[in-house]
Design a protein around this motif. Structure first.
Motif, PDB file in Angstrom:
ATOM      1  N   GLU A  67       4.057  21.311  13.685  1.00  0.00           N
ATOM      2  CA  GLU A  67       3.364  20.354  12.810  1.00  0.00           C
ATOM      3  C   GLU A  67       1.884  20.263  13.173  1.00  0.00           C
ATOM      4  OE1 GLU A  67       6.834  17.127  11.676  1.00  0.00           O
ATOM      5  OE2 GLU A  67       6.060  17.166  13.729  1.00  0.00           O
ATOM      6  N   ARG A  68       1.583  20.274  14.449  1.00  0.00           N
ATOM      7  CA  ARG A  68       0.185  20.241  14.878  1.00  0.00           C
ATOM      8  C   ARG A  68      -0.548  21.512  14.428  1.00  0.00           C
ATOM      9  NH1 ARG A  68       2.423  17.388  19.210  1.00  0.00           N
ATOM     10  NH2 ARG A  68       2.735  19.223  20.490  1.00  0.00           N
ATOM     11  N   LEU A 110      -4.604  23.304   8.014  1.00  0.00           N
ATOM     12  CA  LEU A 110      -5.132  22.581   6.854  1.00  0.00           C
ATOM     13  C   LEU A 110      -6.571  22.131   7.087  1.00  0.00           C
ATOM     14  CD1 LEU A 110      -1.981  20.508   5.853  1.00  0.00           C
ATOM     15  CD2 LEU A 110      -2.973  22.460   4.623  1.00  0.00           C
ATOM     16  N   ARG A 111      -6.878  21.722   8.297  1.00  0.00           N
ATOM     17  CA  ARG A 111      -8.265  21.345   8.615  1.00  0.00           C
ATOM     18  C   ARG A 111      -9.183  22.561   8.550  1.00  0.00           C
ATOM     19  NH1 ARG A 111      -6.520  17.459  13.529  1.00  0.00           N
ATOM     20  NH2 ARG A 111      -6.049  15.630  12.272  1.00  0.00           N
ATOM     21  N   ASP A 112      -8.702  23.690   9.043  1.00  0.00           N
ATOM     22  CA  ASP A 112      -9.510  24.912   9.025  1.00  0.00           C
ATOM     23  C   ASP A 112      -9.809  25.358   7.593  1.00  0.00           C
ATOM     24  OD1 ASP A 112      -9.583  24.962  11.784  1.00  0.00           O
ATOM     25  OD2 ASP A 112      -8.050  26.531  11.966  1.00  0.00           O
ATOM     26  N   VAL A 113      -8.794  25.388   6.734  1.00  0.00           N
ATOM     27  CA  VAL A 113      -9.007  25.872   5.369  1.00  0.00           C
ATOM     28  C   VAL A 113      -9.789  24.879   4.519  1.00  0.00           C
ATOM     29  CG1 VAL A 113      -7.002  27.407   5.394  1.00  0.00           C
ATOM     30  CG2 VAL A 113      -6.780  25.099   4.454  1.00  0.00           C
ATOM     31  N   SER A 114      -9.848  23.619   4.944  1.00  0.00           N
ATOM     32  CA  SER A 114     -10.616  22.625   4.179  1.00  0.00           C
ATOM     33  C   SER A 114     -11.970  22.350   4.826  1.00  0.00           C
ATOM     34  CB  SER A 114      -9.825  21.325   4.057  1.00  0.00           C
ATOM     35  OG  SER A 114      -9.722  20.675   5.307  1.00  0.00           O
ATOM     36  N   ASN A 115     -12.356  23.182   5.800  1.00  0.00           N
ATOM     37  CA  ASN A 115     -13.630  23.018   6.508  1.00  0.00           C
ATOM     38  C   ASN A 115     -13.769  21.631   7.135  1.00  0.00           C
ATOM     39  OD1 ASN A 115     -14.613  25.636   5.982  1.00  0.00           O
ATOM     40  ND2 ASN A 115     -15.128  25.001   3.913  1.00  0.00           N
TER      41      ASN A 115
END
Length: 46
Positions: A11-12, A18-23
């Motif tokens: 999950e982490r 998700l943080r990486d792909v959303s900058n």
């Protein structure tokens, strides 16, 4: 689920992804985004 200890390593990793792909932004969840993520996660058909 307030404590990050409640999250599994997998999950982490998904949260990091998700943080990486959303900058490192925090975009809201939408039907379109859910559909796109589901499509990306589907197994490819031959």
């Amino acid at each position: 689920m307030n404590d990050t200890n409640d999250l599994t390593p997998n999950e982490r990793a998904w949260l990091r992804f998700l943080r990486d792909v959303s900058n490192d932004t925090d975009p809201g969840i939408t039907l379109r985004r859910v559909q796109l993520l589901r499509r990306l996660c589907e197994p490819r058909r031959a």
